[in-house]
Design a protein around this motif. Structure first.
Motif, PDB file in Angstrom:
ATOM      1  N   SER A  59       0.830  -1.190   0.000  1.00  0.00           N
ATOM      2  CA  SER A  59       0.000   0.000   0.000  1.00  0.00           C
ATOM      3  C   SER A  59       0.877   1.257   0.000  1.00  0.00           C
ATOM      4  O   SER A  59       2.071   1.193   0.296  1.00  0.00           O
ATOM      5  CB  SER A  59      -0.917   0.023   1.221  1.00  0.00           C
ATOM      6  OG  SER A  59      -0.156   0.111   2.413  1.00  0.00           O
TER       7      SER A  59
ATOM      8  N   ALA B 154       0.499   5.448   1.326  1.00  0.00           N
ATOM      9  CA  ALA B 154      -0.386   6.287   2.126  1.00  0.00           C
ATOM     10  C   ALA B 154       0.266   7.609   2.481  1.00  0.00           C
ATOM     11  O   ALA B 154       1.483   7.769   2.399  1.00  0.00           O
ATOM     12  CB  ALA B 154      -0.786   5.546   3.402  1.00  0.00           C
TER      13      ALA B 154
ATOM     14  N   GLU C 124      -0.751  11.016   5.444  1.00  0.00           N
ATOM     15  CA  GLU C 124      -1.703  11.518   6.423  1.00  0.00           C
ATOM     16  C   GLU C 124      -1.206  12.819   7.019  1.00  0.00           C
ATOM     17  O   GLU C 124      -0.025  13.147   6.910  1.00  0.00           O
ATOM     18  CB  GLU C 124      -1.953  10.486   7.526  1.00  0.00           C
ATOM     19  CG  GLU C 124      -0.719  10.121   8.329  1.00  0.00           C
ATOM     20  CD  GLU C 124      -1.015   9.016   9.343  1.00  0.00           C
ATOM     21  OE1 GLU C 124      -0.557   9.149  10.488  1.00  0.00           O
ATOM     22  OE2 GLU C 124      -1.700   8.026   8.988  1.00  0.00           O
TER      23      GLU C 124
ATOM     24  N   VAL D  46      -0.119  11.398  -1.974  1.00  0.00           N
ATOM     25  CA  VAL D  46      -0.287   9.982  -2.348  1.00  0.00           C
ATOM     26  C   VAL D  46      -0.001   9.795  -3.830  1.00  0.00           C
ATOM     27  O   VAL D  46       0.680   8.841  -4.240  1.00  0.00           O
ATOM     28  CB  VAL D  46      -1.709   9.487  -2.007  1.00  0.00           C
ATOM     29  CG1 VAL D  46      -1.946   8.086  -2.568  1.00  0.00           C
ATOM     30  CG2 VAL D  46      -1.921   9.473  -0.501  1.00  0.00           C
TER      31      VAL D  46
ATOM     32  N   THR E 228     -11.644   3.783  10.029  1.00  0.00           N
ATOM     33  CA  THR E 228     -11.241   3.669   8.624  1.00  0.00           C
ATOM     34  C   THR E 228     -12.458   3.317   7.776  1.00  0.00           C
ATOM     35  O   THR E 228     -13.331   2.566   8.210  1.00  0.00           O
ATOM     36  CB  THR E 228     -10.154   2.598   8.419  1.00  0.00           C
ATOM     37  OG1 THR E 228     -10.620   1.333   8.902  1.00  0.00           O
ATOM     38  CG2 THR E 228      -8.877   2.970   9.143  1.00  0.00           C
TER      39      THR E 228
ATOM     40  N   SER F  11      -4.983   6.105   1.978  1.00  0.00           N
ATOM     41  CA  SER F  11      -4.070   5.060   1.509  1.00  0.00           C
ATOM     42  C   SER F  11      -4.685   4.369   0.302  1.00  0.00           C
ATOM     43  O   SER F  11      -5.911   4.307   0.153  1.00  0.00           O
ATOM     44  CB  SER F  11      -3.779   4.042   2.615  1.00  0.00           C
ATOM     45  OG  SER F  11      -4.926   3.300   2.942  1.00  0.00           O
TER      46      SER F  11
END
Length: 370
Positions: free
Chosen positions: A247, A249, A251, A275, A302, A340
Motif C-alpha cells: 500500500s 499512504a 496523512e 499519495v 477507517t 491510503s
C-alpha cells in the motif's frame, strides 16, 4: 504433535532507539539526556524516544504534551528523515557484506538469512556479533539482534536483550522458549488481542499451545491458525530481498480540530496530492482507497472502497475519498486524516503452504550450528 522446522539461520537486526540515537550521535550535547523526536508544539505526536526518556514512560505515538508531563526535562528534536535514510543505507551496506538475502522492514530493522553467507561462517550468532560490532565501529550506533530458525522467533528474540545485546534461540530450545514466553511478547499479538487472550486464560505460550486449532479459529478468526502454528515454532516465511509493496499512504495531523467537511476536503486534496506523487514515483496504481480518520478523542476509524479498475490520478483518489468522507456522519471533530491506496498492481497472490508441506522440512533433531 511433532514439529518440523525449516533449516534456516535467520538474524533480525533492530537498531536501538534509532531516530533518537541518530540525534544524540549528531549532537553530543544530547547524549545521556531524555529526548523525543517529534512531538513538539501543541499538537505534536512523538515519533521516537531515547532510552533516557523511556524510563519516564515516554514512548512513540504519545502526544508531546503528555510526554512533557511525564518527563519535565524532556528535550524535543525535529525529525530528519533524510539523515535517517542516509544512516540506514550505510547499515544495509554492512548487511550485504554477509548475505544478499536482506529484507528491510523499515529504516531501522531488517531480516537477514545467513544460512549460506558470503564469509563462510557457520555460526549465525558470530555473524550477528560481527555485524553489530561493525555498525558500532563504522556508524557509531548500537544495534540489537535476535538469531533463530525463522523470522518470527528471531524478531521476538531481538527484543530480549535490548539495548545493545543479542539473543540466540537454538533449534532444540525453540519450543521451551515459546512456551515460557509472555503472550504480549508474541509478534502479531497486539494490546487488544492480548486482553482478549487474558480473558480466556491465555497468559503464556504454554497456555496458547494448549488450545486446539478449532478453538483458536472460533475465538480469533483468521489469526487463530497463525497463533496455532507460531507457538509450535512453525513459520515458513522466507526472507524476501525485494518485498512487494502492499500500500501507499499519506496523512496529516492538524494544528486545530476540524469539524467541517468543507475544511476537511481541502486538507484531503493536499493529502491526495502526496499519495499521487508517491504512486507515480513507485510507478504503481491501486484499486482500494481507504480513508483514515482520527477524532479529537483519539478514536480511530477507517472507511474503504474498492474500485473495479486501478487508479493513480489525484482527481479519482479525491472523488473516492470524498465519497468515503460523506459515507457516514462524523462522530466528533477530527484531528487527523489520511488516505491510503492498496490492492496495488504489484500484489501477487501467495500460495500458502499446507502442514504437509511443512512436514517435508528437516527435523529440529538434526545438528545445526548456531
Amino acid at each position: 504433535m511433532g514439529v518440523d522446522l525449516p533449516i534456516r539461520k535467520i538474524i533480525h537486526v533492530d537498531m536501538d532507539a534509532f531516530y533518537a540515537s541518530v540525534a544524540q550521535m549528531d549532537n553530543p550535547e544530547l547524549r545521556g539526556k531524555p529526548i523525543a523526536v517529534g512531538g513538539g508544539g501543541k499538537r505534536g505526536v512523538i515519533s521516537a524516544a531515547s532510552y533516557e526518556a523511556r524510563k519516564f514512560g515516554v514512548k512513540s505515538a504519545m502526544s508531546g504534551r503528555l510526554a512533557e508531563k511525564l518527563c519535565p526535562d524532556l528535550i524535543f528534536v525535529r525529525t530528519d528523515f533524510e539523515r535517517y535514510k542516509e544512516i540506514s543505507n550505510r547499515i544495509r551496506k554492512i548487511f550485504f557484506d554477509y548475505t544478499d538475502l536482506v529484507e528491510p522492514l523499515s529504516l531501522d530493522e531488517a531480516y537477514l538469512d545467513v544460512t549460506e553467507n558470503k564469509i563462510g561462517l557457520p555460526s549465525a550468532t558470530l555473524i550477528a556479533q560481527k555485524i553489530r560490532q561493525r555498525i558500532f565501529d563504522e556508524v557509531g550506533l548500537t544495534a540489537s539482534a535476535g538469531i533463530s530458525i525463522n523470522k518470527f522467533i528471531a524478531k521476538v528474540a531481538s527484543d530480549y536483550n535490548k539495548p545493545n545485546g543479542q539473543k540466540t534461540v537454538n533449534p532444540e530450545d525453540v519450543l521451551h522458549f515459546l512456551e515460557d514466553l509472555d503472550i504480549r511478547k508474541f509478534h502479531g499479538v497486539g494490546k487488544v488481542t492480548a486482553e482478549k487472550m487474558y480473558q480466556k486464560g491465555i497468559f503464556t505460550g504454554r497456555d496458547l499451545k494448549s488450545k486446539s486449532l478449532e478453538y483458536l479459529d472460533e475465538h480469533f478468526g483468521k489469526s487463530g491458525r497463525y497463533y496455532y502454528y507460531i507457538v509450535r515454532g512453525i513459520h515458513n516465511s522466507e526472507v524476501k530481498p525485494n518485498r512487494i509493496r502492499k500500500s501507499l499512504a499519506a496523512e496529516r495531523t492538524f494544528s486545530e480540530n476540524l469539524s467541517s467537511e468543507i475544511f476537511m476536503l481541502k486538507k484531503l486534496e493536499h493529502i491526495a496530492e502526496e499519495v499521487t506523487k508517491r504512486l507515480n514515483k513507485s510507478k504503481v496504481a491501486g484499486k482500494t482507497v481507504t480513508l483514515k480518520i482520527k477524532y479529537s478523542d483519539f478514536t480511530l476509524q477507517t472507511r474503504s472502497k474498492t474500485l473495479p479498475y486501478y487508479i493513480s490520478e489525484k482527481a479519482v483518489i479525491i472523488d473516492a475519498a470524498k465519497d468515503l468522507l460523506y459515507q457516514d456522519k462524523l462522530k466528533n471533530s477530527v484531528r487527523l486524516l489520511g488516505i491510503s491506496l492498496s490492492n496495488l498492481n504489484t500484489d501477487k497472490s501467495l500460495v500458502s503452504k499446507t502442514i504437509e508441506d511443512r512436514k517435508k522440512s528437516v527435523s529440529v533433531q538434526l545438528k545445526f550450528d548456531f
